[in-house]
Design a protein around this motif. Sequence first.
Motif, PDB file in Angstrom:
ATOM      1  N   SER A 135      72.168  17.646   9.295  1.00 16.68           N
ATOM      2  CA  SER A 135      71.016  17.674   9.828  1.00 16.68           C
ATOM      3  C   SER A 135      70.519  17.764  11.547  1.00 16.68           C
ATOM      4  O   SER A 135      69.236  18.285  11.250  1.00 16.68           O
ATOM      5  CB  SER A 135      70.528  16.882   9.305  1.00 16.68           C
ATOM      6  N   ASP A 136      71.399  17.996  11.814  1.00 19.85           N
ATOM      7  CA  ASP A 136      71.328  18.611  13.562  1.00 19.85           C
ATOM      8  C   ASP A 136      72.036  19.912  14.333  1.00 19.85           C
ATOM      9  O   ASP A 136      72.020  20.029  14.496  1.00 19.85           O
ATOM     10  CB  ASP A 136      71.504  16.830  14.222  1.00 19.85           C
ATOM     11  N   THR A 179      65.907  21.445  14.422  1.00 24.47           N
ATOM     12  CA  THR A 179      66.933  20.679  12.648  1.00 24.47           C
ATOM     13  C   THR A 179      66.068  20.501  11.625  1.00 24.47           C
ATOM     14  O   THR A 179      64.886  20.206  10.894  1.00 24.47           O
ATOM     15  CB  THR A 179      66.844  19.789  14.040  1.00 24.47           C
ATOM     16  N   ASP A 222      76.240  21.194  18.726  1.00 28.44           N
ATOM     17  CA  ASP A 222      74.962  19.812  18.504  1.00 28.44           C
ATOM     18  C   ASP A 222      73.570  20.423  19.056  1.00 28.44           C
ATOM     19  O   ASP A 222      73.819  20.188  20.041  1.00 28.44           O
ATOM     20  CB  ASP A 222      75.752  18.299  19.022  1.00 28.44           C
ATOM     21  N   ALA A 262      70.944  18.969  18.582  1.00 28.66           N
ATOM     22  CA  ALA A 262      70.345  17.126  18.762  1.00 28.66           C
ATOM     23  C   ALA A 262      70.528  16.279  19.475  1.00 28.66           C
ATOM     24  O   ALA A 262      69.711  15.427  19.804  1.00 28.66           O
ATOM     25  CB  ALA A 262      70.351  16.488  16.790  1.00 28.66           C
ATOM     26  N   ARG A 319      75.981  10.760  13.957  1.00 31.64           N
ATOM     27  CA  ARG A 319      75.788  12.558  13.230  1.00 31.64           C
ATOM     28  C   ARG A 319      75.756  13.198  11.732  1.00 31.64           C
ATOM     29  O   ARG A 319      77.100  13.067  11.366  1.00 31.64           O
ATOM     30  CB  ARG A 319      76.058  13.152  14.266  1.00 31.64           C
ATOM     31  N   ASN A 366      61.968  14.069  16.685  1.00 30.88           N
ATOM     32  CA  ASN A 366      63.076  14.610  16.196  1.00 30.88           C
ATOM     33  C   ASN A 366      63.222  15.951  17.445  1.00 30.88           C
ATOM     34  O   ASN A 366      62.707  16.491  17.514  1.00 30.88           O
ATOM     35  CB  ASN A 366      62.915  14.751  14.559  1.00 30.88           C
TER      36      ASN A 366
END
Length: 269
Positions: free
Chosen positions: A102-103, A23, A80, A82, A98, A19
């Motif tokens: 979480s990201d 994040t 962003d 992630a 997305r 991952n």
Amino acid sequence: MTSALRPQVVAHRGASHENAEHTLGAYVAALDHGAEGLECDVRLTADGHLVCVHDSTLRRTASTRGRVSTMDLAELAELDFATWKNPWADLDDEAPDRDEESDGVLTLRKLLETVADYDRRVEVAIETKHPTRYGGLVEKRLVEMLREFGWDTAGSPVRIMSFSFTALQRVDRLAPEVQLVQLLDRGSTWPMLRRVIGRDWIVGPGIKLLREQPSIAGSISRSGRDIHVWTVNNDEDLQRCIDLGVKAVITDRPDHIVDLLDRRDRDAK
């Protein structure tokens, strides 16, 4: 609970092997994998918020120019954090949409709230990054936040780490009951550090140092201090840590390390 022979498994920037690091998604995955602790790096934004970001710049993890210290939290929230981990996601029809929560950029407050609300005890190892333009303000803001959570006293699930002895001294003055970890990446600095760090401080050598200079673990142990090691990702390094009596291993792969330890415990029965 970890046994005397089983080190605590601490997720390095979350479950960061699979991952995007730092994040919320990476940390939730780590908890799902059974990690007993979470590790994060913190930096201070221009408007005074602590965020979980390793690099001083945003080029690697947010694919943009700029520095964390010169941007407000609102500006970071638009980025962003992630996509860099999976740059081909747009071509994958089965990739999930997305999720900005979480990201996106993760504040330390959100991470601590997640830990506080979890259904089991989870410890957090927070590394303050130096040098930084804000100097000691990072530790000041960090301790203020720990006080808000009631985590500036003995028994707190939080410990503070740094390569900077000066930074840890600041925390020691502001919150003398918080556990401290002196990080170590060069064996040549240990003879000096062992004379000045607190007797109850933990020492955190890198696994590369233990591979190249295994005797240093014995020297640290003889000084009466526990050892936490970063970054332990494979069977051989895990066994090395177990043989050396390491109390915690910080890993990008908490699922793999937890599985190895579980199998080891089953085989020992």
